[in-house]
Design an enzyme around this catalytic site. Structure first.
Site, mmCIF file in Angstrom:
data_model
loop_
_atom_site.group_PDB
_atom_site.id
_atom_site.type_symbol
_atom_site.label_atom_id
_atom_site.label_comp_id
_atom_site.label_asym_id
_atom_site.label_seq_id
_atom_site.Cartn_x
_atom_site.Cartn_y
_atom_site.Cartn_z
ATOM 1 N N TYR A 101 0.832 -1.357 0.047
ATOM 2 C CA TYR A 101 0.195 -0.137 0.027
ATOM 3 C C TYR A 101 0.685 1.565 0.299
ATOM 4 C CZ TYR A 101 -3.214 -3.207 1.639
ATOM 5 O OH TYR A 101 -4.878 -4.128 1.898
ATOM 6 N N LEU A 113 -17.958 -4.080 2.415
ATOM 7 C CA LEU A 113 -18.219 -3.454 1.357
ATOM 8 C C LEU A 113 -18.829 -3.622 0.313
ATOM 9 C CD1 LEU A 113 -18.486 -0.102 4.260
ATOM 10 C CD2 LEU A 113 -20.327 -2.208 4.116
ATOM 11 N N ILE A 139 -12.802 -5.271 7.853
ATOM 12 C CA ILE A 139 -11.524 -3.937 7.442
ATOM 13 C C ILE A 139 -12.265 -3.212 6.625
ATOM 14 C CG2 ILE A 139 -10.036 -5.039 9.180
ATOM 15 C CD1 ILE A 139 -8.621 -6.254 6.145
ATOM 16 N N LYS A 147 -12.547 0.562 4.550
ATOM 17 C CA LYS A 147 -11.884 1.876 4.906
ATOM 18 C C LYS A 147 -12.996 2.663 4.818
ATOM 19 C CE LYS A 147 -10.224 3.556 0.645
ATOM 20 N NZ LYS A 147 -10.631 4.894 1.142
ATOM 21 N N SER A 148 -12.611 4.039 5.191
ATOM 22 C CA SER A 148 -13.574 5.718 5.417
ATOM 23 C C SER A 148 -12.109 5.938 5.970
ATOM 24 C CB SER A 148 -14.238 4.902 6.384
ATOM 25 O OG SER A 148 -15.422 6.585 6.508
ATOM 26 N N ARG A 197 -17.781 8.438 8.755
ATOM 27 C CA ARG A 197 -18.528 7.515 8.376
ATOM 28 C C ARG A 197 -17.939 6.010 9.585
ATOM 29 N NH1 ARG A 197 -20.073 5.480 3.942
ATOM 30 N NH2 ARG A 197 -21.875 7.222 3.689
ATOM 31 N N ASN A 233 -19.740 2.987 10.906
ATOM 32 C CA ASN A 233 -18.609 1.227 10.896
ATOM 33 C C ASN A 233 -18.592 0.738 11.994
ATOM 34 O OD1 ASN A 233 -19.150 1.998 8.101
ATOM 35 N ND2 ASN A 233 -17.315 2.831 8.073
#
Length: 276
Positions: free
Chosen positions: A51, A191, A230, A232-233, A238, A242
């Site tokens: 990443y 999601l 896991i 991502k946001s 949010r 979550n």
């Protein structure tokens, strides 16, 4: 501030029941998102050498005013670094970028069966755990057969298998295989990357009944499956939403309806996908 309960790994370590994903954030984005997530109650952060944001993740952890020992940080060895010596070296580089004395969870990112180096990488990870610089070791995107090979050749099973898992790809066979081997399933892209899961009728109907957002319903579906999502946001609002999925329950019928949405994977096939 909401906090997630924890689940117990086979090696005895505790893992928060939901975490923050950081792909594809850059260092600057990850630093902010991780710091804010820890401040709203997250205690699990997932990154990877691939990443290219481990520096940012480390800075976010360091500046969040949350004790390091309360945060579970996971990272992964990339395909280019598979092999015994290369994995040991890659871990040191990841640890340096993170700015940490130890890593809580270290994973092999993809099996890359054509290279046939993942067992050598696993032996290196077993050593890192024995040396105390890694708390738990695991894999990502592994099949049951690949996990069995690790166990057969080293005597050590992964604590975690992080796989693509969402209502469009519910993976019942792989989840069952993980459970049979004492391996916890983590869900990446929980999601479904915004590809139509949230408006789907079983999700929308459940959301209306429990008065929660569709995203919360899908994350609750993961939790009730026994998987650790896991998502991502980068948005604190949010992130809070979550995280707030532990005070309601989906019915068996709702769980089955959401699982019935399965249509196939979005990501790579572990038997053929190559990512370095």
């Amino acid at each position: 501030m909401a906090t997630a309960p924890t689940v117990r790994l086979a090696d005895g370590q505790a893992l928060p029941a939901i975490g923050l994903g950081t792909s594809p954030m850059n260092d600057a984005e990850a630093e902010i998102a991780v710091r804010e997530a820890l401040q709203v109650g997250y205690r699990l952060v997932d990154t990877a050498s691939k990443y290219a944001n481990e520096i940012g993740v480390g800075r976010g952890v360091a500046t969040a005013n949350v004790p390091r020992e309360q945060v579970v940080v996971a990272t992964k060895v990339r395909g280019d670094d598979q092999g015994y010596g290369s994995t040991l070296s890659a871990f040191e580089q990841s640890r340096k970028r993170l700015g940490m004395d130890y890593v809580d969870l270290y994973l092999i990112h993809w099996p890359l069966p054509r290279l046939d180096k993942y067992v050598d990488s696993w032996r290196a990870m077993v050593r890192l755990q024995a040396d105390g610089v890694v708390r738990s070791i695991g894999v990502s995107n592994f099949t049951a057969e690949q996990i069995d090979r690790l166990l057969d050749e080293t005597g050590v099973a992964p604590a975690v298998n992080q796989i693509e898992l969402h209502p469009f790809f519910p993976q019942p066979q792989m989840r069952a295989a993980d459970a049979e081997r004492g391996v916890l399933t983590q869900s990446w892209s929980p999601l479904g990357r915004g590809r139509g899961i949230l408006p789907a009728k079983p999700v929308a109907d459940a959301a209306a009944r429990v008065d929660r957002s569709p995203g919360q319903v899908v994350l609750r579906w993961h939790v009730q499956l026994g998987a650790v999502p896991i998502p991502k946001s980068a948005s604190p609002e949010r992130q809070r939403e979550n995280l707030d999925v532990f005070d309601f329950t989906l019915t068996d019928e709702e769980m089955a309806g959401i699982s019935s949405l399965g249509r196939g994977r979005f990501g790579g096939d572990p038997m053929t996908h190559e990512e370095f």
